[in-house]
Design a protein around this motif. Sequence first.
Motif, PDB file in Angstrom:
ATOM      1  N   LEU A 103       0.824  -1.211   0.000  1.00  0.00           N
ATOM      2  CA  LEU A 103       0.000   0.000   0.000  1.00  0.00           C
ATOM      3  C   LEU A 103       0.857   1.258   0.000  1.00  0.00           C
ATOM      4  CD1 LEU A 103      -2.923  -0.697   2.484  1.00  0.00           C
ATOM      5  CD2 LEU A 103      -3.162   0.137   0.159  1.00  0.00           C
ATOM      6  N   PHE A 104       0.417   2.248  -0.782  1.00  0.00           N
ATOM      7  CA  PHE A 104       1.055   3.563  -0.806  1.00  0.00           C
ATOM      8  C   PHE A 104      -0.052   4.614  -0.696  1.00  0.00           C
ATOM      9  CE2 PHE A 104       3.895   0.659  -2.829  1.00  0.00           C
ATOM     10  CZ  PHE A 104       5.182   1.115  -2.580  1.00  0.00           C
ATOM     11  N   ALA A 105       0.259   5.737  -0.055  1.00  0.00           N
ATOM     12  CA  ALA A 105      -0.736   6.807   0.118  1.00  0.00           C
ATOM     13  C   ALA A 105      -0.186   8.124  -0.415  1.00  0.00           C
ATOM     14  CB  ALA A 105      -1.115   6.953   1.589  1.00  0.00           C
ATOM     15  N   GLU A 106      -0.935   8.738  -1.300  1.00  0.00           N
ATOM     16  CA  GLU A 106      -0.578  10.048  -1.865  1.00  0.00           C
ATOM     17  C   GLU A 106      -1.301  11.115  -1.045  1.00  0.00           C
ATOM     18  OE1 GLU A 106      -1.552  13.572  -3.538  1.00  0.00           O
ATOM     19  OE2 GLU A 106      -3.046  12.002  -3.951  1.00  0.00           O
ATOM     20  N   THR A 107      -0.574  12.120  -0.545  1.00  0.00           N
ATOM     21  CA  THR A 107      -1.148  13.062   0.416  1.00  0.00           C
ATOM     22  C   THR A 107      -0.964  14.517  -0.006  1.00  0.00           C
ATOM     23  OG1 THR A 107       0.907  13.050   1.717  1.00  0.00           O
ATOM     24  CG2 THR A 107      -0.809  11.473   2.344  1.00  0.00           C
ATOM     25  N   THR A 108      -0.989  14.777  -1.314  1.00  0.00           N
ATOM     26  CA  THR A 108      -0.754  16.133  -1.808  1.00  0.00           C
ATOM     27  C   THR A 108      -1.952  16.708  -2.555  1.00  0.00           C
ATOM     28  OG1 THR A 108       1.564  15.477  -2.109  1.00  0.00           O
ATOM     29  CG2 THR A 108       0.911  17.580  -3.056  1.00  0.00           C
ATOM     30  N   SER A 109      -2.790  15.875  -3.129  1.00  0.00           N
ATOM     31  CA  SER A 109      -3.823  16.341  -4.057  1.00  0.00           C
ATOM     32  C   SER A 109      -5.127  16.694  -3.364  1.00  0.00           C
ATOM     33  CB  SER A 109      -4.082  15.277  -5.126  1.00  0.00           C
ATOM     34  OG  SER A 109      -4.542  14.068  -4.546  1.00  0.00           O
ATOM     35  N   TYR A 110      -5.858  17.637  -3.990  1.00  0.00           N
ATOM     36  CA  TYR A 110      -7.141  18.090  -3.448  1.00  0.00           C
ATOM     37  C   TYR A 110      -8.268  18.075  -4.478  1.00  0.00           C
ATOM     38  CZ  TYR A 110      -5.229  19.461   1.051  1.00  0.00           C
ATOM     39  OH  TYR A 110      -4.661  19.432   2.302  1.00  0.00           O
ATOM     40  N   ASP A 111      -8.024  17.551  -5.653  1.00  0.00           N
ATOM     41  CA  ASP A 111      -9.088  17.358  -6.636  1.00  0.00           C
ATOM     42  C   ASP A 111      -8.613  16.321  -7.647  1.00  0.00           C
ATOM     43  OD1 ASP A 111      -7.279  18.685  -8.254  1.00  0.00           O
ATOM     44  OD2 ASP A 111      -8.652  20.274  -8.866  1.00  0.00           O
ATOM     45  N   THR A 112      -9.433  16.022  -8.640  1.00  0.00           N
ATOM     46  CA  THR A 112      -9.125  14.917  -9.549  1.00  0.00           C
ATOM     47  C   THR A 112      -7.933  15.237 -10.455  1.00  0.00           C
ATOM     48  OG1 THR A 112     -11.490  14.388  -9.524  1.00  0.00           O
ATOM     49  CG2 THR A 112     -10.148  13.260 -11.161  1.00  0.00           C
ATOM     50  N   ILE A 113      -7.797  16.500 -10.858  1.00  0.00           N
ATOM     51  CA  ILE A 113      -6.644  16.868 -11.683  1.00  0.00           C
ATOM     52  C   ILE A 113      -5.348  16.655 -10.912  1.00  0.00           C
ATOM     53  CG2 ILE A 113      -5.455  18.773 -12.842  1.00  0.00           C
ATOM     54  CD1 ILE A 113      -8.169  19.891 -13.627  1.00  0.00           C
ATOM     55  N   SER A 114      -5.305  17.133  -9.682  1.00  0.00           N
ATOM     56  CA  SER A 114      -4.083  16.940  -8.897  1.00  0.00           C
ATOM     57  C   SER A 114      -3.929  15.489  -8.451  1.00  0.00           C
ATOM     58  CB  SER A 114      -4.048  17.902  -7.707  1.00  0.00           C
ATOM     59  OG  SER A 114      -5.219  17.835  -6.933  1.00  0.00           O
ATOM     60  N   ASN A 115      -5.039  14.746  -8.299  1.00  0.00           N
ATOM     61  CA  ASN A 115      -4.939  13.291  -8.094  1.00  0.00           C
ATOM     62  C   ASN A 115      -4.059  12.669  -9.164  1.00  0.00           C
ATOM     63  OD1 ASN A 115      -8.363  12.427  -7.013  1.00  0.00           O
ATOM     64  ND2 ASN A 115      -6.668  13.244  -5.854  1.00  0.00           N
ATOM     65  N   ALA A 116      -4.405  12.949 -10.414  1.00  0.00           N
ATOM     66  CA  ALA A 116      -3.679  12.361 -11.542  1.00  0.00           C
ATOM     67  C   ALA A 116      -2.249  12.886 -11.620  1.00  0.00           C
ATOM     68  CB  ALA A 116      -4.428  12.655 -12.844  1.00  0.00           C
ATOM     69  N   PHE A 117      -2.083  14.197 -11.451  1.00  0.00           N
ATOM     70  CA  PHE A 117      -0.769  14.821 -11.595  1.00  0.00           C
ATOM     71  C   PHE A 117       0.217  14.253 -10.574  1.00  0.00           C
ATOM     72  CE2 PHE A 117       2.334  18.179 -10.669  1.00  0.00           C
ATOM     73  CZ  PHE A 117       2.753  18.530 -11.941  1.00  0.00           C
ATOM     74  N   PHE A 118      -0.155  14.249  -9.294  1.00  0.00           N
ATOM     75  CA  PHE A 118       0.776  13.787  -8.264  1.00  0.00           C
ATOM     76  C   PHE A 118       0.908  12.270  -8.238  1.00  0.00           C
ATOM     77  CE2 PHE A 118      -0.373  18.054  -6.629  1.00  0.00           C
ATOM     78  CZ  PHE A 118       0.907  18.604  -6.650  1.00  0.00           C
ATOM     79  N   ALA A 119      -0.134  11.550  -8.643  1.00  0.00           N
ATOM     80  CA  ALA A 119      -0.002  10.094  -8.765  1.00  0.00           C
ATOM     81  C   ALA A 119       1.055   9.759  -9.815  1.00  0.00           C
ATOM     82  CB  ALA A 119      -1.339   9.466  -9.141  1.00  0.00           C
ATOM     83  N   ARG A 120       1.016  10.488 -10.937  1.00  0.00           N
ATOM     84  CA  ARG A 120       1.989  10.216 -11.996  1.00  0.00           C
ATOM     85  C   ARG A 120       3.399  10.644 -11.590  1.00  0.00           C
ATOM     86  NH1 ARG A 120       2.514  12.619 -18.237  1.00  0.00           N
ATOM     87  NH2 ARG A 120       4.752  12.167 -18.332  1.00  0.00           N
TER      88      ARG A 120
END
Length: 312
Positions: A107-124
């Motif tokens: 498991l990994f957790a991304e903790t930077t994004s606050y909407d779907t665009i930043s979900n994708a950006f920081f996940a990538r």
Amino acid sequence: MSNYFHSAEQIPAGTVFDAILVLGGGVPEDIRKPPIYTQERCRAASEVYHRLQNQAQSSGAPPKILTLSAGTAHLPQALSADGLPIWESTASAAYLIHELDVPPQDLFAETTSYDTISNAFFARLNFCDIAQWRKLLVITNEFHMERTKIIFDWIFHAPSDTMKNDNYSGGDESPYELFYLSVPDVGLSEDAIKARREKEGKSAATVKNHLSQKYTSIEKVFEFLTSEHSFYTASSLVERGMDDGTAQDKVGKLVQDSYGGISRGGRGRDGTPRSSPSSSFLSGMIVGMGLMALMLFSSRRGSVTKYRSTKR
């Protein structure tokens, strides 16, 4: 093979993924209780993970699961007992670990994004580019899937103007292969789902017809986030931090429900309301105070009766 599935059962046997991306859905009730509709995303991720884990025993490692999102711009952050934020991705990870038996090491957790665009950006940029996760399964609810697919296709297939990655120049040469799994819209009222779908439709059109056409490289997406996005532009963050609480959120109550606005009160999987912890706490206080008053009254009445009997 289609890249869009409506249930985990539709994914063909033998399919492998490098990672499963679970989008955050709103403010959690507590560390182990993301909103009901986000729990549905986690259950689907767990089902796919465990199937591939069994399959991987003879063919290699199971996929990783990446939970996404720090929070939402539409509601206050949930806080832990020590006053620190409970990220949406943390609540999803806790649910996967403690309720669905997913091993923490996967498991990994991304903790930077606050909407779907930043979900994708920081996940990538923060995970997939670095970890070389190329074949991805993206999971979210039906009401959110259209915009999610448009955004993730845009961000993950955007070329880099400055960074060459596996000779990637974008478009059909993208190293990423994206698949999508939608799950039912449980835990929300019909009115909330309708309101969220309307918002999603408008936002999807904006991304498709404007943002993805204008910001055509990953560097230009970064430019958009840091110059126009209210949660990543320094001046906007300063203004938000200095707000005295009078500023009104642009979305209505029904849409807020779909960002976790009801999670602390919550609804069952059928969308019917549940009492919130705060409401339960308040009710408990009222009942407790009533019982204390009754006990005090009974005690005083007993004392008076005893006094009168002794006087006789």
